[in-house]
Design an enzyme around this catalytic site. Sequence first.
Site, PDB file in Angstrom:
ATOM      1  N   ILE A 161     -18.430  18.685 -27.804  1.00  0.00           N
ATOM      2  CA  ILE A 161     -19.823  19.018 -28.155  1.00  0.00           C
ATOM      3  C   ILE A 161     -19.918  20.393 -28.290  1.00  0.00           C
ATOM      4  O   ILE A 161     -20.409  20.785 -29.489  1.00  0.00           O
ATOM      5  CB  ILE A 161     -20.875  18.671 -26.672  1.00  0.00           C
ATOM      6  N   ASP A 194     -13.293  28.959 -23.386  1.00  0.00           N
ATOM      7  CA  ASP A 194     -12.960  27.855 -22.572  1.00  0.00           C
ATOM      8  C   ASP A 194     -11.615  28.224 -21.818  1.00  0.00           C
ATOM      9  O   ASP A 194     -10.975  29.170 -21.941  1.00  0.00           O
ATOM     10  CB  ASP A 194     -12.056  26.664 -23.524  1.00  0.00           C
ATOM     11  N   THR A 200     -19.901  16.857 -17.233  1.00  0.00           N
ATOM     12  CA  THR A 200     -20.689  16.171 -15.818  1.00  0.00           C
ATOM     13  C   THR A 200     -20.463  15.212 -15.733  1.00  0.00           C
ATOM     14  O   THR A 200     -21.023  14.220 -15.936  1.00  0.00           O
ATOM     15  CB  THR A 200     -22.142  16.691 -16.309  1.00  0.00           C
ATOM     16  N   ARG A 235     -27.412  15.136 -28.537  1.00  0.00           N
ATOM     17  CA  ARG A 235     -27.536  13.825 -28.659  1.00  0.00           C
ATOM     18  C   ARG A 235     -26.478  13.237 -29.808  1.00  0.00           C
ATOM     19  O   ARG A 235     -26.912  12.075 -30.336  1.00  0.00           O
ATOM     20  CB  ARG A 235     -28.916  13.843 -29.322  1.00  0.00           C
ATOM     21  N   LYS A 237     -33.058  12.621 -21.540  1.00  0.00           N
ATOM     22  CA  LYS A 237     -31.629  12.558 -22.108  1.00  0.00           C
ATOM     23  C   LYS A 237     -30.976  11.185 -21.318  1.00  0.00           C
ATOM     24  O   LYS A 237     -30.188  10.364 -21.884  1.00  0.00           O
ATOM     25  CB  LYS A 237     -30.731  13.677 -22.068  1.00  0.00           C
ATOM     26  N   CYS A 296     -20.585   8.924 -22.007  1.00  0.00           N
ATOM     27  CA  CYS A 296     -22.088   9.075 -22.122  1.00  0.00           C
ATOM     28  C   CYS A 296     -22.866   7.863 -21.528  1.00  0.00           C
ATOM     29  O   CYS A 296     -23.032   7.762 -20.451  1.00  0.00           O
ATOM     30  CB  CYS A 296     -22.502   9.223 -23.374  1.00  0.00           C
ATOM     31  N   TYR A 318     -12.291   4.038 -26.930  1.00  0.00           N
ATOM     32  CA  TYR A 318     -13.645   3.612 -26.455  1.00  0.00           C
ATOM     33  C   TYR A 318     -14.427   2.726 -27.584  1.00  0.00           C
ATOM     34  O   TYR A 318     -15.532   2.020 -27.166  1.00  0.00           O
ATOM     35  CB  TYR A 318     -14.409   4.537 -25.478  1.00  0.00           C
TER      36      TYR A 318
HETATM   37  N1  SAJ Z   1     -21.161  -0.753 -27.657  1.00  0.00           N
HETATM   38  C1  SAJ Z   1     -21.277  -2.363 -27.605  1.00  0.00           C
HETATM   39  N2  SAJ Z   1     -22.499  -2.887 -28.316  1.00  0.00           N
HETATM   40  C2  SAJ Z   1     -23.204  -2.154 -29.238  1.00  0.00           C
HETATM   41  C3  SAJ Z   1     -22.984  -0.831 -29.434  1.00  0.00           C
HETATM   42  C4  SAJ Z   1     -21.875  -0.089 -28.717  1.00  0.00           C
HETATM   43  O1  SAJ Z   1     -20.487  -2.985 -26.780  1.00  0.00           O
HETATM   44  O2  SAJ Z   1     -23.837  -3.051 -29.920  1.00  0.00           O
HETATM   45  C5  SAJ Z   1     -20.155  -0.206 -27.018  1.00  0.00           C
HETATM   46  C6  SAJ Z   1     -19.234   0.612 -27.982  1.00  0.00           C
HETATM   47  O3  SAJ Z   1     -18.043   0.080 -28.258  1.00  0.00           O
HETATM   48  C7  SAJ Z   1     -18.844   1.798 -27.100  1.00  0.00           C
HETATM   49  C8  SAJ Z   1     -19.986   2.084 -26.096  1.00  0.00           C
HETATM   50  O4  SAJ Z   1     -20.742   1.032 -26.370  1.00  0.00           O
HETATM   51  O5  SAJ Z   1     -17.753   1.478 -26.080  1.00  0.00           O
HETATM   52  C9  SAJ Z   1     -20.874   3.315 -26.474  1.00  0.00           C
HETATM   53  O6  SAJ Z   1     -20.684   3.551 -27.735  1.00  0.00           O
HETATM   54  P1  SAJ Z   1     -22.177   3.967 -28.729  1.00  0.00           P
HETATM   55  O7  SAJ Z   1     -21.606   4.104 -30.084  1.00  0.00           O
HETATM   56  O8  SAJ Z   1     -23.291   3.295 -28.516  1.00  0.00           O
HETATM   57  O9  SAJ Z   1     -22.460   5.482 -28.006  1.00  0.00           O
HETATM   58  P2  SAJ Z   1     -21.640   6.742 -27.563  1.00  0.00           P
HETATM   59  O10 SAJ Z   1     -21.420   6.744 -26.132  1.00  0.00           O
HETATM   60  O11 SAJ Z   1     -20.633   7.019 -28.352  1.00  0.00           O
HETATM   61  O12 SAJ Z   1     -22.949   7.896 -27.715  1.00  0.00           O
HETATM   62  C10 SAJ Z   1     -24.106   7.785 -27.098  1.00  0.00           C
HETATM   63  C11 SAJ Z   1     -24.949   8.063 -28.056  1.00  0.00           C
HETATM   64  N3  SAJ Z   1     -26.334   7.548 -27.420  1.00  0.00           N
HETATM   65  C12 SAJ Z   1     -27.142   6.687 -27.660  1.00  0.00           C
HETATM   66  O13 SAJ Z   1     -27.114   6.124 -28.638  1.00  0.00           O
HETATM   67  C13 SAJ Z   1     -28.615   6.572 -27.012  1.00  0.00           C
HETATM   68  C14 SAJ Z   1     -25.124   9.480 -28.557  1.00  0.00           C
HETATM   69  O14 SAJ Z   1     -26.454   9.667 -29.191  1.00  0.00           O
HETATM   70  C15 SAJ Z   1     -25.090  10.468 -27.160  1.00  0.00           C
HETATM   71  O15 SAJ Z   1     -25.051  11.887 -27.684  1.00  0.00           O
HETATM   72  C16 SAJ Z   1     -23.752  10.259 -26.557  1.00  0.00           C
HETATM   73  O16 SAJ Z   1     -23.991   8.863 -26.288  1.00  0.00           O
HETATM   74  C17 SAJ Z   1     -23.979  11.246 -25.472  1.00  0.00           C
HETATM   75  O17 SAJ Z   1     -22.983  12.157 -25.527  1.00  0.00           O
HETATM   76  O18 SAJ Z   1     -24.732  11.250 -24.493  1.00  0.00           O
END
Ligand code: SAJ
Length: 408
Positions: free
Chosen positions: A12, A31, A82, A151, A203, A257, A316
Site C-alpha cells: 500500500i 521503511d 496490522t 481500499r 473499512k 485483508c 492467495y
Molecule cells: N475469493 C473467493 N471467492 C470470490 C472472491 C474472492 O474465494 O468470489 C477469494 C480470493 O481468491 C482471495 C480472497 O477471497 O483468496 C480475497 O480476494 P479478493 O480479491 O476478494 O480481495 P483482496 O483481499 O485482494 O482485497 C480486499 C478488497 N476488499 C474488498 O473487496 C471489500 C480490497 O478492496 C481492499 O483494499 C483489500 O482487501 C484490503 O487491503 O483491505
Amino acid sequence: MLKINVIGLGYIGLPTALIFASKGIDVVGTDYDKELVNNLKKGIITFREKGLAELFADAVKNGIQFSTEYIATDTYIVAVPTPYDKLSKKVDASYIVSAVNNIMTVCPKGATIIIESTIAPGTIDNFIRPLVEKNGFIIGKDINLVHAPERIIPGNMLYELINNSRTIGADSSEIGELIKKMYSSFCQGKIVVTDIRTAEITKVVENTYRDINIAFANELAKICRADNMDIYEIIRIANMHPRVNILQPGPGVGGHCISVDPWFLVGEYPEIAKIILEARKINDSMPKFVLERIYMIMKEVGMKDLKRIGLYGLTYKENVDDIRESPTLQLLEFMEKSLAEPLKTYDPYVKRNIVANQYHDIDKFLSSIDLVVIMVAHDEIKSQMGKLRGKIILDTKNICNIEGVHKL
Ligand code: SAJ
C-alpha cells in the site's frame, strides 16, 4: 509547502508514495528495511503490479526520496502491517505504535499523521491518542490525527487508487477537508469526510462483508458436494434474480485483508459477532476441504501415490505474487501438522523457493504428476489449459472444462 512522508513501503505504502510524487508533490518514502530501501534507491521495484514500473519512473523523475531514517515533514502517511493476535483475535497495533513513536521524534508542531493501515475500531482512541498525549503533544494543535483507510485491490491497484472512493476520518471537518484536498491530487473517486471511529469500522466492515459472502458461497459448495449437485449452475441461476449476487466458492480465502480484518470485529465484540466468526471458520476450513476432495478423488480413480499430486498456484489469488495467508500454504501447513509429506507445487509468480517440492517450470511440474489441483486461476494456466489434458484434474476455481474434470 506540503511534504509527505510515507512510512512503510509495502503493497500500500509504495504505490501511495509514488502516486503522490507523480503529481509533483514532495515525497519521502520511509521503511526500516535497509535492503528494500536500497533496492528502491537503485530503481528495483519490490513487487509486481501492472503500471507500477511506469509510476515509479514518474515519481523518480519528480525527485521522490527513499530513507530508512525518519525525516521531518508536515504530513505523514502510515502504511505498516496490522496483523491480529492469533489468540485474542485483537489487532496487533505494535507497528503503528512504533511508527507514530518515531514520527514524534522528528515532526514539527502542527504536523498531521494519517493512518492508512486497516485497524480495529477504537485503535486510534485506545493506542494512538494516549501515546501522542503521553509525549506532551496536544492533539488538534501540535499533532492532527487522521484515519484514511486504503481500499485498493492487489492486481488492479493503480486503477483503484485513482478511481475508488475513499473515506477520511478526522477529529475536525477542517482537517478532514484539508486531507481530502491532498488525496484529490490523484483520487478521482468520491472522498467522504467523517469521524475517525466511523472510518475505522467502515473499512473493517467492507472486508467482513466480502468474507461473509464468500463463506456463503463456500458453504453452498459443501452442501452441493454432499448431495452431488452442481454449485456453479445453482449460483448462475440464482444470480439471475435481481436481488441475488452470490460470489464464487474457492479453495479458501487468503491475502492480508479479508482473512484478517473480520477478526478485528470478533476480537472487539466476541459476544456479538456470531455470523462473522462462523464465516471466518467456514473460509478457513476450505483448504482442508480441498484435501478431503483430493482424497475422495484418489479413492475414486484408485490412485495411491501422494508424490504424483501437484498443486497449481501458491499465491492467495490470481495474477499477483502475494502469498500471504494463501489457501495453498494453509493446505500445506495442514499436511505438515498431520506429518504428511508436502505435495508438489508450482506458481509462475513465485520465483523464490518458499516450500519443499516446489517447481519453477510448468512442464517439469506437470510431467512429474498425475493429479493436478488448480488452486489459483492465473491467466497462465487459463491460456494453456490443453497442457492438463490426460491428467486427473481437481479444479477448485471452476476454470477448466476438460472432460472428466473434478470440481470443488
Ligand atoms: N475469493 C473467493 N471467492 C470470490 C472472491 C474472492 O474465494 O468470489 C477469494 C480470493 O481468491 C482471495 C480472497 O477471497 O483468496 C480475497 O480476494 P479478493 O480479491 O476478494 O480481495 P483482496 O483481499 O485482494 O482485497 C480486499 C478488497 N476488499 C474488498 O473487496 C471489500 C480490497 O478492496 C481492499 O483494499 C483489500 O482487501 C484490503 O487491503 O483491505
